[in-house]
Scaffold this motif. Structure first.
Motif, mmCIF file in Angstrom:
data_model
loop_
_atom_site.group_PDB
_atom_site.id
_atom_site.type_symbol
_atom_site.label_atom_id
_atom_site.label_comp_id
_atom_site.label_asym_id
_atom_site.label_seq_id
_atom_site.Cartn_x
_atom_site.Cartn_y
_atom_site.Cartn_z
ATOM 1 N N HIS A 157 0.831 -1.208 0.000
ATOM 2 C CA HIS A 157 0.000 0.000 0.000
ATOM 3 C C HIS A 157 0.870 1.265 0.000
ATOM 4 N N ARG A 158 1.866 1.258 -0.875
ATOM 5 C CA ARG A 158 2.747 2.414 -1.002
ATOM 6 C C ARG A 158 2.936 2.748 -2.479
ATOM 7 N N SER A 159 3.225 4.027 -2.737
ATOM 8 C CA SER A 159 3.447 4.485 -4.107
ATOM 9 C C SER A 159 4.677 5.374 -4.158
ATOM 10 N N ALA A 160 5.299 5.402 -5.325
ATOM 11 C CA ALA A 160 6.421 6.302 -5.592
ATOM 12 C C ALA A 160 6.182 6.954 -6.937
ATOM 13 N N THR A 161 6.353 8.269 -6.998
ATOM 14 C CA THR A 161 6.049 9.029 -8.211
ATOM 15 C C THR A 161 7.171 10.012 -8.499
ATOM 16 N N ILE A 162 7.547 10.094 -9.750
ATOM 17 C CA ILE A 162 8.435 11.159 -10.206
ATOM 18 C C ILE A 162 7.659 11.975 -11.239
ATOM 19 N N GLU A 163 7.660 13.276 -11.054
ATOM 20 C CA GLU A 163 6.880 14.174 -11.908
ATOM 21 C C GLU A 163 7.783 15.270 -12.464
ATOM 22 N N LYS A 164 7.703 15.483 -13.757
ATOM 23 C CA LYS A 164 8.365 16.615 -14.413
ATOM 24 C C LYS A 164 7.272 17.567 -14.866
ATOM 25 N N ARG A 165 7.342 18.820 -14.447
ATOM 26 C CA ARG A 165 6.248 19.737 -14.756
ATOM 27 C C ARG A 165 6.753 21.143 -15.021
ATOM 28 N N ILE A 166 5.941 21.898 -15.774
ATOM 29 C CA ILE A 166 6.099 23.340 -15.920
ATOM 30 C C ILE A 166 4.859 23.971 -15.308
ATOM 31 N N ILE A 167 5.060 24.883 -14.370
ATOM 32 C CA ILE A 167 3.949 25.450 -13.615
ATOM 33 C C ILE A 167 3.938 26.965 -13.792
ATOM 34 N N PHE A 168 2.736 27.513 -13.897
ATOM 35 C CA PHE A 168 2.553 28.946 -14.095
ATOM 36 C C PHE A 168 1.418 29.411 -13.203
ATOM 37 N N ALA A 169 1.675 30.414 -12.369
ATOM 38 C CA ALA A 169 0.675 30.943 -11.444
ATOM 39 C C ALA A 169 0.297 32.352 -11.856
ATOM 40 N N GLY A 170 -1.011 32.559 -12.157
ATOM 41 C CA GLY A 170 -1.483 33.904 -12.471
ATOM 42 C C GLY A 170 -1.313 34.838 -11.287
ATOM 43 N N LEU A 171 -1.642 34.363 -10.114
ATOM 44 C CA LEU A 171 -1.377 35.057 -8.858
ATOM 45 C C LEU A 171 -0.589 34.098 -7.975
ATOM 46 N N SER A 172 0.555 34.533 -7.495
ATOM 47 C CA SER A 172 1.402 33.637 -6.718
ATOM 48 C C SER A 172 0.769 33.342 -5.366
ATOM 49 N N PRO A 173 0.608 32.058 -5.003
ATOM 50 C CA PRO A 173 0.111 31.719 -3.667
ATOM 51 C C PRO A 173 1.205 31.912 -2.621
ATOM 52 N N ASP A 174 0.896 31.543 -1.385
ATOM 53 C CA ASP A 174 1.895 31.666 -0.325
ATOM 54 C C ASP A 174 3.136 30.852 -0.645
ATOM 55 N N GLY A 175 2.945 29.728 -1.318
ATOM 56 C CA GLY A 175 4.070 28.869 -1.658
ATOM 57 C C GLY A 175 3.622 27.420 -1.783
ATOM 58 N N LEU A 176 4.583 26.538 -1.938
ATOM 59 C CA LEU A 176 4.323 25.106 -2.018
ATOM 60 C C LEU A 176 4.413 24.505 -0.622
ATOM 61 N N ARG A 177 3.477 23.630 -0.308
ATOM 62 C CA ARG A 177 3.474 22.944 0.991
ATOM 63 C C ARG A 177 3.537 21.436 0.729
#
Length: 243
Positions: free
Chosen positions: A45-65
């Protein structure tokens, strides 16, 4: 005297026009183009993920948590308009919880990242033996577009049509004429895909999903505009795993 009114009015109108244009063209949401490869071990019951992404924020949030078990790595931009990690001002706060801000997700600037996540996973692809072959139930939390599977004896099975969340379907036995075609799509995102597909172990499956059920969104509400998501799964070899 009119200059005291017209100049500020023109400046305000120009600013509002530029802001409105930016909102209409780029929006205020957080857009992402993502490619993920996940490994799901249903025995543990475990998973491992690798993600490659390009992210764009119209309004910047507080940050990544990010949740425990997730690491975030800024990467050189993979397209025009982005900025590389050598020009980012990264900010890290560790109290009361981890917060990645600043260059991790700047406002109105696309950035490229690689995320690695390993954690407990509640989602699964349930499997059962039926007279027709293998019956699977989609409990992953994402739509299944394509599945290629092997049972404990090494026999091959494929899914003839997409499978929505919570639905069940019986996999069709695969023969040599359609197996190579069915393997091509799920494995296309992986390196050395042809060698890997030929060596898919028994009691395993590979699938293409509409979204990434095991990635970490880092506390953000993402609008995925483009994505490719591959899932490798492991079932148990014992009879209990096949009900």
């Amino acid at each position: 005297m009119l200059l005291l009114i017209t100049i500020p009015a023109i400046a305000l109108l120009s600013s509002l026009t530029l802001l409105g244009y930016g909102v209409l063209v780029q929006g205020l949401d957080i857009k992402v183009a993502s490619s993920t490869v996940s490994l799901l071990d249903t025995r543990l019951h475990r998973s491992a993920t690798i993600e490659k992404r390009i992210i764009f924020a119209g309004l910047s949030p507080d940050g990544l948590r990010p949740d425990p078990g997730t690491s975030v790595h800024p990467m050189p931009s993979m397209g025009g308009g982005g900025i590389g990690p050598d020009r980012l001002q990264l900010a890290i706060e560790r109290s009361p919880e981890l917060l990645l801000s600043g260059g991790y997700i700047p406002a109105r600037t696309s950035v490229a990242q690689v995320l690695i996540t390993e954690r407990a996973a509640r989602g699964r692809l349930e499997v059962a033996r039926v007279p027709e072959g293998l019956k699977v139930t989609n409990s992953l939390g994402a739509r299944l577009e394509r599945i290629v599977a092997r049972d404990a004896a090494g026999n091959w099975y494929v899914l003839s049509q997409p499978l929505d969340k919570g639905e069940s379907a019986v996999l069709d036995p695969a023969d040599a004429s359609n197996l190579s075609l069915m393997l091509e799509q799920p494995f296309r995102a992986l390196p050395a895909s042809h060698a890997l597909s030929a060596d898919l172990p028994s009691a395993c499956f590979v699938a293409r999903t509409s979204s990434a059920p095991f990635r970490d969104d880092c506390g953000l509400e993402l609008n995925e505009i483009q994505g490719t998501h591959t899932l490798l799964g492991v079932w148990g070899l014992d009879e209990e795993a096949w009900r």
